[in-house]
Design an enzyme around this catalytic site. Sequence first.
Site, PDB file in Angstrom:
ATOM      1  N   SER A 110       0.821  -1.293   0.059  1.00  0.00           N
ATOM      2  CA  SER A 110       0.092  -0.189  -0.086  1.00  0.00           C
ATOM      3  C   SER A 110       0.850   1.155  -0.188  1.00  0.00           C
ATOM      4  O   SER A 110       0.290   2.201  -0.601  1.00  0.00           O
ATOM      5  CB  SER A 110      -1.006  -0.078   1.133  1.00  0.00           C
ATOM      6  OG  SER A 110      -0.218  -0.093   2.525  1.00  0.00           O
ATOM      7  N   HIS A 161       1.556   4.501   4.242  1.00  0.00           N
ATOM      8  CA  HIS A 161       0.974   5.094   3.146  1.00  0.00           C
ATOM      9  C   HIS A 161       1.194   6.696   3.100  1.00  0.00           C
ATOM     10  O   HIS A 161       1.329   7.062   1.939  1.00  0.00           O
ATOM     11  CB  HIS A 161      -0.728   5.332   3.661  1.00  0.00           C
ATOM     12  CG  HIS A 161      -1.399   4.096   3.696  1.00  0.00           C
ATOM     13  ND1 HIS A 161      -2.673   3.600   4.235  1.00  0.00           N
ATOM     14  CD2 HIS A 161      -0.860   2.597   3.616  1.00  0.00           C
ATOM     15  CE1 HIS A 161      -3.143   2.421   4.177  1.00  0.00           C
ATOM     16  NE2 HIS A 161      -1.834   1.872   3.887  1.00  0.00           N
TER      17      HIS A 161
END
Length: 186
Positions: A110, A161
Amino acid sequence: MDALKGFKTIAGVALLMVALQLFNVVTGYSLMAFGLVPRTLQGLFGILASPFLHGSFAHLSANLIAFLVLGTLVILEGLSRFVTVSMIIIVLGGSLVWLFGFAGIHVGASGWVFGLLAYLLSRAWFHRSWSNLITASVVALLYGGLILGFLPRQGVSFEGHLFGAFAGFIAARVLLSKPRSRFNAA
């Protein structure tokens, strides 16, 4: 690079992630030992390994579709551009997680996905062509909900992230911004 060849390359990386996840499951998640553990010597290898490892098939599938789409959009600029952008995202983003991340094992693609997203959006800023603006608009519409990934939640590496997106912006800044002349044309 044509779109089909680029997609095949990205699909190959995705298949590697799937193969690693299958091996991980069969071996009782033994590959988690190679995850990124902040501020530990053993966690340094995780900077490079963690984007390819996932905690479950649900975790992997949550990353794969976005990786396939965003990765293909970046690799259309060429394999070397994709590799360079990816290495900046993985190394810079991972290093920042290693330095500032919360304790625990950080794994998953991610951060890479957020980095690719940020790169594509930033590319539109630095190269204001119609094609880049259209691509960025479509990407923002399709993946704008990923912004919720920046919110801290239990069991989610929001630092991955955040730092992945930051690294994607830096990749665009370094690779795409034009040097400014010190002299103004009269």
